[in-house]
Design a protein around this motif. Sequence first.
Motif, PDB file in Angstrom:
ATOM      1  N   ARG A   1       5.951  79.949  87.234  1.00 35.79           N
ATOM      2  CA  ARG A   1       6.458  80.112  85.865  1.00 35.79           C
ATOM      3  C   ARG A   1       7.091  78.795  85.448  1.00 35.79           C
ATOM      4  NH1 ARG A   1       4.458  85.137  83.793  1.00 35.79           N
ATOM      5  NH2 ARG A   1       3.625  85.931  85.752  1.00 35.79           N
ATOM      6  N   VAL A   2       6.474  78.109  84.522  1.00 29.43           N
ATOM      7  CA  VAL A   2       6.981  76.824  84.040  1.00 29.43           C
ATOM      8  C   VAL A   2       7.264  76.971  82.555  1.00 29.43           C
ATOM      9  CG1 VAL A   2       6.566  74.341  83.982  1.00 29.43           C
ATOM     10  CG2 VAL A   2       5.304  75.750  85.621  1.00 29.43           C
ATOM     11  N   SER A   3       8.529  76.771  82.164  1.00 37.74           N
ATOM     12  CA  SER A   3       8.863  76.885  80.740  1.00 37.74           C
ATOM     13  C   SER A   3       8.412  75.624  80.021  1.00 37.74           C
ATOM     14  CB  SER A   3      10.366  77.077  80.557  1.00 37.74           C
ATOM     15  OG  SER A   3      11.034  75.861  80.845  1.00 37.74           O
ATOM     16  N   ARG A   4       8.153  75.760  78.727  1.00 34.28           N
ATOM     17  CA  ARG A   4       7.746  74.589  77.958  1.00 34.28           C
ATOM     18  C   ARG A   4       8.851  73.535  77.900  1.00 34.28           C
ATOM     19  NH1 ARG A   4       4.803  78.673  76.796  1.00 34.28           N
ATOM     20  NH2 ARG A   4       2.667  78.462  76.037  1.00 34.28           N
ATOM     21  N   GLU A   5      10.121  73.972  78.002  1.00 38.59           N
ATOM     22  CA  GLU A   5      11.247  73.018  77.983  1.00 38.59           C
ATOM     23  C   GLU A   5      11.237  72.143  79.240  1.00 38.59           C
ATOM     24  OE1 GLU A   5      12.341  76.700  77.452  1.00 38.59           O
ATOM     25  OE2 GLU A   5      11.247  75.994  75.677  1.00 38.59           O
ATOM     26  N   ASP A   6      10.869  72.736  80.354  1.00 40.19           N
ATOM     27  CA  ASP A   6      10.891  71.994  81.621  1.00 40.19           C
ATOM     28  C   ASP A   6       9.567  71.308  81.914  1.00 40.19           C
ATOM     29  OD1 ASP A   6      13.475  72.874  82.057  1.00 40.19           O
ATOM     30  OD2 ASP A   6      12.826  74.639  83.198  1.00 40.19           O
ATOM     31  N   TRP A   7       8.521  71.685  81.174  1.00 40.62           N
ATOM     32  CA  TRP A   7       7.183  71.173  81.458  1.00 40.62           C
ATOM     33  C   TRP A   7       7.109  69.668  81.234  1.00 40.62           C
ATOM     34  CZ3 TRP A   7       3.135  68.711  78.944  1.00 40.62           C
ATOM     35  CH2 TRP A   7       1.865  68.859  79.510  1.00 40.62           C
ATOM     36  N   GLU A   8       6.458  68.987  82.163  1.00 39.41           N
ATOM     37  CA  GLU A   8       6.189  67.561  82.041  1.00 39.41           C
ATOM     38  C   GLU A   8       4.807  67.285  82.587  1.00 39.41           C
ATOM     39  OE1 GLU A   8      10.167  64.824  82.603  1.00 39.41           O
ATOM     40  OE2 GLU A   8       8.672  64.916  84.189  1.00 39.41           O
ATOM     41  N   PHE A   9       4.157  66.309  82.006  1.00 40.74           N
ATOM     42  CA  PHE A   9       2.837  65.912  82.499  1.00 40.74           C
ATOM     43  C   PHE A   9       2.828  64.401  82.670  1.00 40.74           C
ATOM     44  CE2 PHE A   9      -1.431  64.312  81.866  1.00 40.74           C
ATOM     45  CZ  PHE A   9      -2.151  65.105  82.747  1.00 40.74           C
ATOM     46  N   SER A  10       2.307  63.937  83.817  1.00 43.18           N
ATOM     47  CA  SER A  10       2.294  62.497  84.094  1.00 43.18           C
ATOM     48  C   SER A  10       0.915  62.000  84.474  1.00 43.18           C
ATOM     49  CB  SER A  10       3.220  62.157  85.265  1.00 43.18           C
ATOM     50  OG  SER A  10       4.525  62.531  84.971  1.00 43.18           O
ATOM     51  N   VAL A  11       0.663  60.775  84.095  1.00 45.06           N
ATOM     52  CA  VAL A  11      -0.463  60.015  84.640  1.00 45.06           C
ATOM     53  C   VAL A  11       0.160  58.900  85.470  1.00 45.06           C
ATOM     54  CG1 VAL A  11      -2.359  58.439  84.103  1.00 45.06           C
ATOM     55  CG2 VAL A  11      -2.075  60.558  82.780  1.00 45.06           C
ATOM     56  N   ALA A  12      -0.206  58.837  86.746  1.00 42.29           N
ATOM     57  CA  ALA A  12       0.339  57.818  87.646  1.00 42.29           C
ATOM     58  C   ALA A  12      -0.811  56.966  88.157  1.00 42.29           C
ATOM     59  CB  ALA A  12       1.072  58.474  88.809  1.00 42.29           C
ATOM     60  N   ALA A  13      -0.761  55.676  87.836  1.00 49.93           N
ATOM     61  CA  ALA A  13      -1.824  54.762  88.264  1.00 49.93           C
ATOM     62  C   ALA A  13      -1.489  54.171  89.629  1.00 49.93           C
ATOM     63  CB  ALA A  13      -2.015  53.662  87.232  1.00 49.93           C
ATOM     64  N   GLU A  14      -2.513  53.621  90.268  1.00 48.25           N
ATOM     65  CA  GLU A  14      -2.335  53.024  91.595  1.00 48.25           C
ATOM     66  C   GLU A  14      -1.481  51.765  91.534  1.00 48.25           C
ATOM     67  OE1 GLU A  14      -4.849  52.533  89.704  1.00 48.25           O
ATOM     68  OE2 GLU A  14      -5.563  50.467  89.951  1.00 48.25           O
ATOM     69  N   THR A  15      -1.291  51.226  90.333  1.00 50.83           N
ATOM     70  CA  THR A  15      -0.477  50.020  90.146  1.00 50.83           C
ATOM     71  C   THR A  15       1.015  50.330  90.143  1.00 50.83           C
ATOM     72  OG1 THR A  15      -0.513  50.454  87.779  1.00 50.83           O
ATOM     73  CG2 THR A  15      -2.223  48.978  88.622  1.00 50.83           C
ATOM     74  N   GLY A  16       1.369  51.595  90.096  1.00 50.79           N
ATOM     75  CA  GLY A  16       2.768  51.985  89.954  1.00 50.79           C
ATOM     76  C   GLY A  16       3.108  52.375  88.521  1.00 50.79           C
ATOM     77  N   GLU A  17       2.224  52.045  87.568  1.00 50.71           N
ATOM     78  CA  GLU A  17       2.444  52.452  86.179  1.00 50.71           C
ATOM     79  C   GLU A  17       2.398  53.976  86.073  1.00 50.71           C
ATOM     80  OE1 GLU A  17      -0.438  50.855  83.408  1.00 50.71           O
ATOM     81  OE2 GLU A  17       0.327  52.067  81.746  1.00 50.71           O
ATOM     82  N   ARG A  18       3.356  54.517  85.323  1.00 46.46           N
ATOM     83  CA  ARG A  18       3.430  55.969  85.201  1.00 46.46           C
ATOM     84  C   ARG A  18       3.784  56.331  83.755  1.00 46.46           C
ATOM     85  NH1 ARG A  18       4.615  59.844  89.095  1.00 46.46           N
ATOM     86  NH2 ARG A  18       5.455  61.758  88.225  1.00 46.46           N
ATOM     87  N   ARG A  19       3.045  57.249  83.186  1.00 46.65           N
ATOM     88  CA  ARG A  19       3.352  57.741  81.834  1.00 46.65           C
ATOM     89  C   ARG A  19       3.629  59.224  81.900  1.00 46.65           C
ATOM     90  NH1 ARG A  19      -0.734  54.572  77.800  1.00 46.65           N
ATOM     91  NH2 ARG A  19      -0.287  52.527  78.692  1.00 46.65           N
ATOM     92  N   THR A  20       4.652  59.635  81.159  1.00 51.94           N
ATOM     93  CA  THR A  20       5.046  61.045  81.195  1.00 51.94           C
ATOM     94  C   THR A  20       5.140  61.587  79.782  1.00 51.94           C
ATOM     95  OG1 THR A  20       6.241  60.652  83.249  1.00 51.94           O
ATOM     96  CG2 THR A  20       6.819  62.628  82.052  1.00 51.94           C
ATOM     97  N   TRP A  21       4.652  62.823  79.595  1.00 55.93           N
ATOM     98  CA  TRP A  21       4.718  63.516  78.320  1.00 55.93           C
ATOM     99  C   TRP A  21       5.522  64.802  78.476  1.00 55.93           C
ATOM    100  CZ3 TRP A  21       0.547  60.940  80.232  1.00 55.93           C
ATOM    101  CH2 TRP A  21      -0.087  60.020  79.398  1.00 55.93           C
ATOM    102  N   SER A  22       6.405  65.053  77.536  1.00 53.94           N
ATOM    103  CA  SER A  22       7.067  66.353  77.458  1.00 53.94           C
ATOM    104  C   SER A  22       6.125  67.295  76.704  1.00 53.94           C
ATOM    105  CB  SER A  22       8.388  66.233  76.700  1.00 53.94           C
ATOM    106  OG  SER A  22       8.109  65.919  75.335  1.00 53.94           O
ATOM    107  N   TRP A  23       6.508  68.572  76.620  1.00 57.46           N
ATOM    108  CA  TRP A  23       5.690  69.524  75.863  1.00 57.46           C
ATOM    109  C   TRP A  23       5.587  69.085  74.396  1.00 57.46           C
ATOM    110  CZ3 TRP A  23       2.284  72.869  77.413  1.00 57.46           C
ATOM    111  CH2 TRP A  23       1.741  73.750  76.455  1.00 57.46           C
ATOM    112  N   ALA A  24       6.724  68.626  73.838  1.00 51.13           N
ATOM    113  CA  ALA A  24       6.727  68.178  72.436  1.00 51.13           C
ATOM    114  C   ALA A  24       5.819  66.951  72.264  1.00 51.13           C
ATOM    115  CB  ALA A  24       8.153  67.860  71.985  1.00 51.13           C
TER     116      ALA A  24
END
Length: 199
Positions: free
Chosen positions: A39-62
């Motif tokens: 059970r993951v609430s939309r408030e706590d939800w996060e999505f990330s793309v993590a590259a092999e270079t160490g670069e990381r991008r994260t999106w909240s639900w909004a």
Amino acid sequence: MPIVSRGFHGRRPEPGHKLPPGQYETHDFPVLSAGPTPRVSREDWEFSVAAETGERRTWSWADLMALPSQRPTVDLHCVTKWSKFGTDWEGVSVDTLLEGVGSAAEYALVHSYGGYTTNLPLEDLRDGQAWIAFRYDGEDLAPEHGGPARLLVPHLYLWKSAKWVRGIELLLNDEPGFWESAGYHDYGDPWREQRYQGD
Ligand SMILES: Nc1nc2c(c(=O)[nH]1)N[C@H]1C(S)=C(S)[C@@H](COP(=O)(O)O)O[C@H]1N2
Ligand SMILES: [Mo]
């Protein structure tokens, strides 16, 4: 003379749709999960793309909701042999989430809330072939089908469409996910019937 109805021919697919080898059509939407539904609430939800270079991008639900979305209608093919035609989804194209990420990776390992993983070539997530889907059949995606959001990559067997998705890890070397480590095919093309290792 009465008009003869076309009738029902059992497991013949709907016109305009094709069944991959060894599959049958179902009108249900079976639930297949290897464990309990996280059970993951939309408030706590996060999505990330993590590259092999160490670069990381994260999106909240909004953040995700603010991105342009698409409404793909696709056929689903599960390795347990059911196929479901013409399913309606709404989601953000994975292309949008990978845009501008600098990476030499050729592989992706997709991670879910709850610990599930699945791997695929990165190119199979590009070019309009994959979505982070959050609506199904006009409704918010139900938790048992992967809500708040799941990966949708319909050209491969459905185990690649990770439910409760939380991120994509970009890798230089292929790494097997949950079912791939348990003997499922590394790639999983339903048209070549790649169910298990060695198929
Ligand atoms: N996180 C997670 N995603 C998952 C699974 C799982 O157990 N956990 N099962 C996979 C399998 S084997 C299938 S067939 C589909 C089933 O999706 P559905 O339950 O929406 O039909 O989800 C896939 N995604
Ligand atoms: Mo599956």
